[in-house]
Enzyme design. Structure first.
Site, mmCIF file in Angstrom:
data_model
loop_
_atom_site.group_PDB
_atom_site.id
_atom_site.type_symbol
_atom_site.label_atom_id
_atom_site.label_comp_id
_atom_site.label_asym_id
_atom_site.label_seq_id
_atom_site.Cartn_x
_atom_site.Cartn_y
_atom_site.Cartn_z
ATOM 1 N N GLY A 152 1.087 -1.271 0.395
ATOM 2 C CA GLY A 152 -0.102 0.153 -0.075
ATOM 3 C C GLY A 152 0.606 1.637 -0.259
ATOM 4 N NE ARG A 153 -2.314 5.721 2.405
ATOM 5 C CZ ARG A 153 -3.639 5.002 2.813
ATOM 6 N NH1 ARG A 153 -4.449 5.100 2.721
ATOM 7 N NH2 ARG A 153 -4.322 4.320 3.738
ATOM 8 C CB ILE A 154 3.700 2.367 4.819
ATOM 9 C CG1 ILE A 154 3.173 3.699 5.408
ATOM 10 C CG2 ILE A 154 4.843 1.706 5.382
ATOM 11 C CD1 ILE A 154 2.609 2.765 6.871
ATOM 12 N NE ARG A 174 -6.925 -7.622 0.712
ATOM 13 C CZ ARG A 174 -7.895 -7.396 1.571
ATOM 14 N NH1 ARG A 174 -9.016 -7.965 2.304
ATOM 15 N NH2 ARG A 174 -7.747 -6.229 2.288
ATOM 16 C CB ILE A 229 6.905 -0.680 10.152
ATOM 17 C CG1 ILE A 229 6.984 -1.670 8.987
ATOM 18 C CG2 ILE A 229 8.360 -1.207 10.568
ATOM 19 C CD1 ILE A 229 5.426 -1.042 8.009
ATOM 20 N NE ARG A 231 -1.952 -1.406 14.299
ATOM 21 C CZ ARG A 231 -1.720 -0.524 14.053
ATOM 22 N NH1 ARG A 231 -0.492 -0.515 14.136
ATOM 23 N NH2 ARG A 231 -3.052 0.587 14.062
ATOM 24 C CG ASP A 255 7.923 0.045 15.010
ATOM 25 O OD1 ASP A 255 8.365 0.868 15.994
ATOM 26 O OD2 ASP A 255 7.064 0.333 14.675
ATOM 27 C CD GLU A 260 2.647 -2.743 20.119
ATOM 28 O OE1 GLU A 260 2.314 -1.491 20.221
ATOM 29 O OE2 GLU A 260 2.985 -2.865 18.719
ATOM 30 C CG HIS A 278 3.746 0.883 17.831
ATOM 31 N ND1 HIS A 278 2.429 0.232 18.217
ATOM 32 C CD2 HIS A 278 3.476 1.968 16.137
ATOM 33 C CE1 HIS A 278 1.311 0.838 17.170
ATOM 34 N NE2 HIS A 278 2.515 1.634 15.985
HETATM 35 P P1 NAP Z 1 -2.651 1.180 3.183
HETATM 36 O O1 NAP Z 1 -2.628 1.896 1.844
HETATM 37 O O2 NAP Z 1 -3.820 0.536 3.181
HETATM 38 O O3 NAP Z 1 -1.783 -0.401 2.795
HETATM 39 C C1 NAP Z 1 -2.143 -1.420 2.960
HETATM 40 C C2 NAP Z 1 -1.609 -2.747 1.646
HETATM 41 O O4 NAP Z 1 -2.541 -4.292 2.771
HETATM 42 C C3 NAP Z 1 -1.991 -2.735 0.755
HETATM 43 O O5 NAP Z 1 -1.878 -2.562 -0.365
HETATM 44 C C4 NAP Z 1 -3.360 -3.814 0.816
HETATM 45 O O6 NAP Z 1 -3.922 -4.693 -0.322
HETATM 46 C C5 NAP Z 1 -2.661 -4.190 1.517
HETATM 47 N N1 NAP Z 1 -3.583 -5.912 2.337
HETATM 48 C C6 NAP Z 1 -4.451 -5.555 3.299
HETATM 49 N N2 NAP Z 1 -4.810 -6.883 3.699
HETATM 50 C C7 NAP Z 1 -4.332 -7.658 3.014
HETATM 51 C C8 NAP Z 1 -3.586 -9.221 3.448
HETATM 52 N N3 NAP Z 1 -4.664 -9.881 4.419
HETATM 53 N N4 NAP Z 1 -3.170 -9.331 2.851
HETATM 54 C C9 NAP Z 1 -2.354 -9.087 2.248
HETATM 55 N N5 NAP Z 1 -2.551 -7.491 1.742
HETATM 56 C C10 NAP Z 1 -2.881 -7.157 2.261
HETATM 57 O O7 NAP Z 1 -2.137 1.143 4.589
HETATM 58 P P2 NAP Z 1 -0.567 2.172 4.651
HETATM 59 O O8 NAP Z 1 -0.906 3.219 4.795
HETATM 60 O O9 NAP Z 1 0.398 1.448 3.437
HETATM 61 O O10 NAP Z 1 -0.504 1.211 5.925
HETATM 62 C C11 NAP Z 1 -0.501 0.085 5.918
HETATM 63 C C12 NAP Z 1 -0.313 -0.661 7.724
HETATM 64 O O11 NAP Z 1 0.937 -0.261 8.712
HETATM 65 C C13 NAP Z 1 -1.087 0.307 8.890
HETATM 66 O O12 NAP Z 1 -2.422 -0.689 8.240
HETATM 67 C C14 NAP Z 1 -0.445 -0.075 10.576
HETATM 68 O O13 NAP Z 1 -0.933 -1.190 10.629
HETATM 69 C C15 NAP Z 1 0.626 -0.031 10.019
HETATM 70 N N6 NAP Z 1 1.515 0.930 10.510
HETATM 71 C C16 NAP Z 1 2.197 0.928 10.891
HETATM 72 C C17 NAP Z 1 3.071 1.741 11.861
HETATM 73 C C18 NAP Z 1 4.061 2.097 13.017
HETATM 74 O O14 NAP Z 1 4.333 2.838 13.769
HETATM 75 N N7 NAP Z 1 4.801 1.070 13.262
HETATM 76 C C19 NAP Z 1 2.272 3.706 11.416
HETATM 77 C C20 NAP Z 1 1.203 3.481 10.192
HETATM 78 C C21 NAP Z 1 0.977 2.859 9.884
HETATM 79 P P3 NAP Z 1 -5.198 -4.966 -0.641
HETATM 80 O O15 NAP Z 1 -6.658 -4.604 -0.262
HETATM 81 O O16 NAP Z 1 -5.576 -5.199 -2.306
HETATM 82 O O17 NAP Z 1 -5.290 -6.332 -0.333
#
Ligand code: NAP
Length: 314
Positions: A152-154, A174, A229, A231, A255, A260, A278
């Site tokens: 996704g974005r990250i 997916r 990074i 969950r 992270d 936690e 985190h």
């Molecule tokens: P995002 O843009 O929604 O990207 C999430 C990606 O995961 C999407 O490409 C999605 O694609 C994919 N995905 C969802 N379910 C999946 C599955 N079952 N199997 C494989 N891929 C799957 O979100 P983001 O902004 O990148 O953020 C991602 C996550 O990073 C957040 O939800 C959060 O948990 C975590 N995060 C952690 C921190 C930290 O401090 N460590 C900070 C910010 C965020 P599809 O829907 O096409 O499968």
């Protein structure tokens, strides 16, 4: 009459001042007697401020009859009962994009630190061990293959950084993304068997719980690394700890954790594991932008305007 907001967590001082000017804010997280506070204010609360890891479920929201919005400080909304919100017509906002680059930086930082032994080297120097000889050799990151779970974005921000460091990027998700140049593995275990570093960047929540299973960890094997990074819930933490302690995984950069701020005790003694509390989005600049987005979304909600970053219920 100022609208009343129930806060399950605080924001930064700048945004707290903005909130206090316009709203009556009830800090449930700071209440000595949460039950008493809820009894007093529940009937008048129209919005909740929470963050991804805090449980904002039906048990709480059932007690808030006028609730119209849940504003999440963070992009991950896994602590919020989304089907419940959708069924009740409660709007949800989160804070995407503003944290992407910082989280990607920590992901790459954990990767370099884990493979090149930066934190292990720091401990080595501080313990005085350098007096007795050099730190054992590490392994380079250039030339390695990183498999990103959740592009996704990250995930994409990590991918561009990984390429800049000379890594090959592949990914698992997916759905196919035709515009993406990196190879997609439709099967996670098959990807794990083909890579050097598994980078976990998908959302948490019920749909991904335990996705990185014992089978996936075994497929990575003793010369591969895992960096998370996303969950803690996405990984079978017991299997991960077992593999690290047993030498069936080369190392890990973590992270996020299942419970936690508790970290499995065996990890604390492992030199090949880098642990951070985190901190993916925890820079002053990013936390300020996240908090501002929370306030701006609330302002939009109360003004009857479209939210800036609504959670896209499907
Ligand atoms: P995002 O843009 O929604 O990207 C999430 C990606 O995961 C999407 O490409 C999605 O694609 C994919 N995905 C969802 N379910 C999946 C599955 N079952 N199997 C494989 N891929 C799957 O979100 P983001 O902004 O990148 O953020 C991602 C996550 O990073 C957040 O939800 C959060 O948990 C975590 N995060 C952690 C921190 C930290 O401090 N460590 C900070 C910010 C965020 P599809 O829907 O096409 O499968």
């Amino acid at each position: 009459m100022k609208p009343e907001i129930l806060m399950l967590r605080g924001l930064l001082p700048r945004q707290t001042a903005q909130l206090d000017e316009q709203y009556v804010c009830h800090r449930l997280d700071l209440a000595d007697d949460r039950e008493a506070m809820l009894r007093d204010v529940a009937a008048d609360v129209t919005a909740v401020i929470t963050s991804g890891e805090i449980i904002c479920g039906a048990a709480l929201m059932d007690r808030l009859p006028r609730l119209g919005m849940v504003a999440c400080f963070g992009v991950g909304v896994d602590g919020i009962d989304l089907p419940y919100c959708q069924a009740r017509g409660i709007a949800v906002s989160n804070t995407p994009d503003v944290l992407t680059e910082d989280v990607a930086d920590i992901a790459i930082g954990l990767t370099i630190s884990t493979l090149r032994g930066i934190t292990a080297g720091d401990r080595y120097v501080r313990r005085g061990d350098w007096q007795h000889g050099p730190l054992p050799l590490s392994t380079r990151i250039g030339g390695k293959t990183m498999g990103i779970l959740g592009l996704g974005r990250i995930g994409k921000a990590i991918a561009t950084r990984a390429e800049a460091h000379g890594m090959t990027v592949v990914w698992h998700g997916r759905h196919d993304q035709p515009d993406v140049q990196w190879q997609r593995f439709p099967d996670l275990a098959a990807m794990a068997a083909a890579i050097d570093i598994l980078m976990i960047a998908c959302p948490g929540g019920p749909a991904t719980r335990g996705l990185v299973s014992r089978e996936v960890i075994d497929a990575l094997g003793p010369s591969s690394y895992l960096v998370n990074i996303s969950r803690g819930s996405v990984v079978d933490e017991t299997a991960l700890v077992g593999a690290l302690v047993g030498g069936r995984l080369a190392g890990a950069g973590l992270d996020v954790f299942a419970d936690e701020p508790n970290v499995p005790a065996p990890l604390l003694d492992l030199e090949n594991v880098v642990l951070t509390p985190h901190i993916g989005s925890a820079s002053r600049e990013t936390r300020d932008a996240m908090a501002q987005l929370v306030v701006d979304n609330l302002d939009a909600f109360y003004a009857g305007r479209p939210l800036l970053t609504p959670w896209p219920f499907s």
